[in-house]
Motif scaffolding. Structure first.
Motif, PDB file in Angstrom:
ATOM      1  N   ILE A 103       0.902  -1.190   0.178  1.00 46.71           N
ATOM      2  CA  ILE A 103      -0.046   0.037   0.152  1.00 46.71           C
ATOM      3  C   ILE A 103       0.691   1.039  -0.035  1.00 46.71           C
ATOM      4  CG2 ILE A 103      -1.656   1.350   1.418  1.00 46.71           C
ATOM      5  CD1 ILE A 103      -3.295  -0.981   0.553  1.00 46.71           C
ATOM      6  N   LEU A 104       1.972   1.297   0.818  1.00 48.42           N
ATOM      7  CA  LEU A 104       2.890   2.441   0.993  1.00 48.42           C
ATOM      8  C   LEU A 104       3.391   2.662  -0.332  1.00 48.42           C
ATOM      9  CD1 LEU A 104       4.242   1.610   4.453  1.00 48.42           C
ATOM     10  CD2 LEU A 104       3.573   3.896   3.581  1.00 48.42           C
ATOM     11  N   GLN A 105       3.753   1.551  -1.123  1.00 47.94           N
ATOM     12  CA  GLN A 105       4.542   1.959  -2.378  1.00 47.94           C
ATOM     13  C   GLN A 105       3.717   2.724  -3.609  1.00 47.94           C
ATOM     14  OE1 GLN A 105       5.690  -2.153  -3.329  1.00 47.94           O
ATOM     15  NE2 GLN A 105       7.883  -1.779  -3.073  1.00 47.94           N
ATOM     16  N   TYR A 106       2.409   2.281  -3.377  1.00 47.60           N
ATOM     17  CA  TYR A 106       1.689   3.053  -4.454  1.00 47.60           C
ATOM     18  C   TYR A 106       1.261   4.279  -3.992  1.00 47.60           C
ATOM     19  CZ  TYR A 106       1.206  -1.276  -7.321  1.00 47.60           C
ATOM     20  OH  TYR A 106       1.842  -2.323  -8.307  1.00 47.60           O
ATOM     21  N   ALA A 107       0.828   4.250  -2.483  1.00 43.48           N
ATOM     22  CA  ALA A 107       0.239   5.607  -1.888  1.00 43.48           C
ATOM     23  C   ALA A 107       1.375   6.793  -1.934  1.00 43.48           C
ATOM     24  CB  ALA A 107      -0.232   5.297  -0.415  1.00 43.48           C
ATOM     25  N   SER A 108       2.749   6.304  -1.577  1.00 44.00           N
ATOM     26  CA  SER A 108       3.795   7.286  -1.460  1.00 44.00           C
ATOM     27  C   SER A 108       3.763   7.992  -3.011  1.00 44.00           C
ATOM     28  CB  SER A 108       4.860   6.652  -0.900  1.00 44.00           C
ATOM     29  OG  SER A 108       5.403   5.883  -1.768  1.00 44.00           O
ATOM     30  N   ARG A 109       3.796   7.040  -3.913  1.00 48.11           N
ATOM     31  CA  ARG A 109       3.746   7.749  -5.256  1.00 48.11           C
ATOM     32  C   ARG A 109       2.961   8.811  -5.561  1.00 48.11           C
ATOM     33  NH1 ARG A 109       4.081   2.304  -8.667  1.00 48.11           N
ATOM     34  NH2 ARG A 109       5.912   1.500  -7.300  1.00 48.11           N
ATOM     35  N   MET A 110       1.449   8.674  -4.999  1.00 48.08           N
ATOM     36  CA  MET A 110       0.419   9.713  -5.149  1.00 48.08           C
ATOM     37  C   MET A 110       0.929  10.849  -4.494  1.00 48.08           C
ATOM     38  SD  MET A 110      -3.212   7.401  -5.669  1.00 48.08           S
ATOM     39  CE  MET A 110      -4.088   8.849  -5.983  1.00 48.08           C
ATOM     40  N   MET A 111       1.247  10.629  -3.416  1.00 49.10           N
ATOM     41  CA  MET A 111       1.322  11.505  -2.350  1.00 49.10           C
ATOM     42  C   MET A 111       2.602  12.553  -2.964  1.00 49.10           C
ATOM     43  SD  MET A 111       1.039   9.828   1.685  1.00 49.10           S
ATOM     44  CE  MET A 111      -0.420   9.636   2.169  1.00 49.10           C
ATOM     45  N   LYS A 112       3.822  11.971  -3.348  1.00 50.41           N
ATOM     46  CA  LYS A 112       4.779  12.606  -3.874  1.00 50.41           C
ATOM     47  C   LYS A 112       4.520  13.575  -5.104  1.00 50.41           C
ATOM     48  CE  LYS A 112       8.972   9.997  -2.723  1.00 50.41           C
ATOM     49  NZ  LYS A 112       9.707   8.640  -3.450  1.00 50.41           N
ATOM     50  N   ARG A 113       3.446  13.186  -5.878  1.00 48.83           N
ATOM     51  CA  ARG A 113       3.056  13.804  -7.072  1.00 48.83           C
ATOM     52  C   ARG A 113       2.493  14.839  -6.573  1.00 48.83           C
ATOM     53  NH1 ARG A 113       1.900   8.792  -9.997  1.00 48.83           N
ATOM     54  NH2 ARG A 113      -0.162   8.750  -9.052  1.00 48.83           N
ATOM     55  N   ASN A 114       1.700  14.801  -5.460  1.00 45.41           N
ATOM     56  CA  ASN A 114       1.026  16.055  -4.783  1.00 45.41           C
ATOM     57  C   ASN A 114       1.956  17.009  -3.801  1.00 45.41           C
ATOM     58  OD1 ASN A 114      -1.464  17.342  -4.936  1.00 45.41           O
ATOM     59  ND2 ASN A 114      -1.923  16.570  -3.022  1.00 45.41           N
ATOM     60  N   GLY A 115       3.231  16.469  -3.852  1.00 43.25           N
ATOM     61  CA  GLY A 115       4.118  17.289  -2.813  1.00 43.25           C
ATOM     62  C   GLY A 115       3.986  17.319  -1.397  1.00 43.25           C
ATOM     63  N   ALA A 116       2.906  16.518  -0.878  1.00 38.59           N
ATOM     64  CA  ALA A 116       2.558  16.269   0.677  1.00 38.59           C
ATOM     65  C   ALA A 116       1.946  15.384   0.881  1.00 38.59           C
ATOM     66  CB  ALA A 116       1.648  17.631   1.008  1.00 38.59           C
ATOM     67  N   GLY A 117       1.869  14.808   2.115  1.00 36.32           N
ATOM     68  CA  GLY A 117       0.947  13.568   2.790  1.00 36.32           C
ATOM     69  C   GLY A 117       1.310  13.473   4.059  1.00 36.32           C
ATOM     70  N   SER A 118       0.405  12.728   4.616  1.00 31.03           N
ATOM     71  CA  SER A 118       0.529  12.312   6.261  1.00 31.03           C
ATOM     72  C   SER A 118       0.236  10.689   6.354  1.00 31.03           C
ATOM     73  CB  SER A 118      -0.189  13.106   7.086  1.00 31.03           C
ATOM     74  OG  SER A 118      -0.307  12.499   8.344  1.00 31.03           O
ATOM     75  N   VAL A 119       1.170   9.787   6.557  1.00 26.77           N
ATOM     76  CA  VAL A 119       0.993   8.516   6.514  1.00 26.77           C
ATOM     77  C   VAL A 119       0.861   7.946   8.124  1.00 26.77           C
ATOM     78  CG1 VAL A 119       2.042   6.311   6.243  1.00 26.77           C
ATOM     79  CG2 VAL A 119       2.222   8.045   4.446  1.00 26.77           C
ATOM     80  N   ILE A 120      -0.248   7.199   8.536  1.00 20.91           N
ATOM     81  CA  ILE A 120      -0.103   6.676   9.781  1.00 20.91           C
ATOM     82  C   ILE A 120      -0.169   4.949   9.436  1.00 20.91           C
ATOM     83  CG2 ILE A 120      -1.564   6.604  11.885  1.00 20.91           C
ATOM     84  CD1 ILE A 120      -2.697   9.130  10.866  1.00 20.91           C
ATOM     85  N   ASN A 121       0.880   4.497  10.167  1.00 20.60           N
ATOM     86  CA  ASN A 121       0.891   3.045  10.272  1.00 20.60           C
ATOM     87  C   ASN A 121       0.364   2.576  11.552  1.00 20.60           C
ATOM     88  OD1 ASN A 121       1.747   2.908   7.642  1.00 20.60           O
ATOM     89  ND2 ASN A 121       3.934   3.197   8.088  1.00 20.60           N
ATOM     90  N   MET A 122      -0.446   1.435  11.582  1.00 21.91           N
ATOM     91  CA  MET A 122      -0.910   1.133  12.769  1.00 21.91           C
ATOM     92  C   MET A 122      -0.107  -0.148  13.218  1.00 21.91           C
ATOM     93  SD  MET A 122      -3.245   2.150  14.813  1.00 21.91           S
ATOM     94  CE  MET A 122      -4.518   2.941  13.833  1.00 21.91           C
ATOM     95  N   SER A 123       0.776   0.365  14.281  1.00 24.78           N
ATOM     96  CA  SER A 123       1.506  -0.725  15.114  1.00 24.78           C
ATOM     97  C   SER A 123       0.663  -1.411  16.394  1.00 24.78           C
ATOM     98  CB  SER A 123       2.888  -0.586  15.358  1.00 24.78           C
ATOM     99  OG  SER A 123       3.551  -1.358  16.067  1.00 24.78           O
ATOM    100  N   SER A 124       1.362  -1.716  17.319  1.00 24.93           N
ATOM    101  CA  SER A 124       0.705  -2.252  18.356  1.00 24.93           C
ATOM    102  C   SER A 124       1.770  -1.892  19.701  1.00 24.93           C
ATOM    103  CB  SER A 124       0.110  -3.704  18.318  1.00 24.93           C
ATOM    104  OG  SER A 124      -0.025  -4.111  19.646  1.00 24.93           O
ATOM    105  N   ILE A 125       1.272  -1.751  20.926  1.00 24.60           N
ATOM    106  CA  ILE A 125       2.284  -1.615  22.084  1.00 24.60           C
ATOM    107  C   ILE A 125       3.248  -3.165  21.986  1.00 24.60           C
ATOM    108  CG2 ILE A 125       0.662  -2.824  23.790  1.00 24.60           C
ATOM    109  CD1 ILE A 125       2.848   0.643  24.130  1.00 24.60           C
ATOM    110  N   MET A 126       2.496  -4.200  21.550  1.00 21.27           N
ATOM    111  CA  MET A 126       3.345  -5.359  21.547  1.00 21.27           C
ATOM    112  C   MET A 126       4.405  -5.474  20.353  1.00 21.27           C
ATOM    113  SD  MET A 126       0.760  -8.589  22.160  1.00 21.27           S
ATOM    114  CE  MET A 126      -0.647  -8.179  23.052  1.00 21.27           C
ATOM    115  N   GLY A 127       4.370  -4.341  19.443  1.00 19.98           N
ATOM    116  CA  GLY A 127       5.451  -4.158  18.816  1.00 19.98           C
ATOM    117  C   GLY A 127       6.730  -3.386  19.261  1.00 19.98           C
ATOM    118  N   VAL A 128       6.337  -2.744  20.508  1.00 16.16           N
ATOM    119  CA  VAL A 128       7.112  -1.939  21.300  1.00 16.16           C
ATOM    120  C   VAL A 128       7.827  -2.876  22.240  1.00 16.16           C
ATOM    121  CG1 VAL A 128       7.393   0.262  22.573  1.00 16.16           C
ATOM    122  CG2 VAL A 128       5.665  -0.071  20.583  1.00 16.16           C
ATOM    123  N   GLN A 129       6.811  -3.453  22.865  1.00 16.66           N
ATOM    124  CA  GLN A 129       7.523  -4.102  24.141  1.00 16.66           C
ATOM    125  C   GLN A 129       7.190  -5.662  24.094  1.00 16.66           C
ATOM    126  OE1 GLN A 129       5.437  -2.378  27.508  1.00 16.66           O
ATOM    127  NE2 GLN A 129       3.762  -3.711  27.181  1.00 16.66           N
TER     128      GLN A 129
END
Ligand SMILES: NC(=O)c1ccc[n+]([C@@H]2O[C@H](COP(=O)([O-])OP(=O)(O)OC[C@H]3O[C@@H](n4cnc5c(N)ncnc54)[C@H](OP(=O)(O)O)[C@@H]3O)[C@@H](O)[C@H]2O)c1
Length: 243
Positions: A117-143
């Motif tokens: 998803i990021l590969q395609y979405a970032s291309r669209m955002m780059k063309r527009n020169g801006a974007g905010s990405v939020i990737n969902m992790s979990s506290i389990m990925g932290v600790q």
């Protein structure tokens, strides 16, 4: 807060993704909602009247389906301002019980899926020169978490992926992570009452979160309110990580 923006949210037919979709709708964003089950997506779409909502069925773990998804998205929208990479699966098992099929399924969904998803979405955002990405992790990925080595590994991968992409895609695109603690959704429906009580006791705020409490943080990260924040992992866990 999101008037005139276009947001793509994966896993938007229930749980945290649905709460984020409703919150973004109240704040004026055009929504592009994705999950595998189109019927439940249709119900979410029908219940949102504030903004334009487009829905697509897509299995994010399959690169060919993600490619086809973005071919459709580019036909309906020239730009993408916000991506919430939220869809994921949870499986809990002791290390010795983990089968290769589960490793493949969880990594293909929780990590490969986000990357596709990021590969395609970032291309669209780059063309527009801006974007905010939020990737969902979990506290389990932290600790880490009990009986959750596989799921935790996928969610830790999301953090490494996000921090690297924050560097690669700056300064135009911000990339941040939300790491929820325990949230009342279908994802945790298999957890025993005993384990849920344990989580509540270990959480400083003495309860599990509602999906809305995660959606409110997603709104902050998606909006210009967080315009100087990138490469950040926001634990939204009521203090669970301190235990
Ligand atoms: N609930 C918690 O306690 C908790 C805690 C920490 C982090 N999180 C994270 O928060 C996010 C949302 O979780 P949730 O609790 O809202 O879970 P949920 O209610 O089980 O929802 C998961 C969503 O992901 C979608 N999905 C799963 N596999 C998919 C695939 N291959 N392709 C496309 N969509 C797929 C599901 O829709 P379909 O089945 O229709 O595809 C569904 O919309 C996940 O990243 C999860 O790891 C949750």
């Amino acid at each position: 807060m999101l008037k005139g923006k276009t947001a793509l949210i994966t896993g938007a037919n229930r749980g945290i993704g649905e709460a984020i979709a409703r919150t973004f709708a109240k704040n004026g964003s055009h929504l592009i909602l994705v999950a595998r089950d189109i019927e439940s997506l249709q119900k979410v779409k029908e219940s949102i009247s504030e903004v334009e909502v487009d829905i697509f069925s897509c299995d994010i773990s399959k690169e060919s389906e993600v490619k086809a998804l973005f071919q459709k998205i580019t036909k309906i929208s020239k730009k993408l301002d916000i991506l919430v990479n939220n869809a994921a699966l949870l499986q809990s098992n002791l290390l010795g019980m983990i089968k290769k099929d589960s490793i493949d399924l969880l990594f293909q969904t929780n990590v490969y899926g986000q990357i596709y998803i990021l590969q395609y979405a970032s291309r669209m955002m780059k063309r527009n020169g801006a974007g905010s990405v939020i990737n969902m992790s979990s506290i389990m990925g932290v600790q880490g978490g009990k009986n959750s080595s596989l799921y935790s590994a996928t969610k830790a991968a999301v953090i490494g992926l996000s921090k690297s992409l924050a560097k690669e895609l700056a300064p135009e695109i911000r990339v941040n992570v939300i790491a929820p603690g325990v949230v009342k959704t279908e994802l945790i429906s298999d957890l025993s009452q005993e384990l849920l009580c344990e989580f509540e006791n270990e959480t400083l705020l003495k309860r599990i979160a509602t999906p809305q409490e995660i959606a409110d943080v997603a709104l902050f990260l998606a909006s210009d309110m967080s315009r100087f924040i990138t490469a950040e992992v926001l634990n939204v866990d009521g203090g669970l990580c301190l235990n």
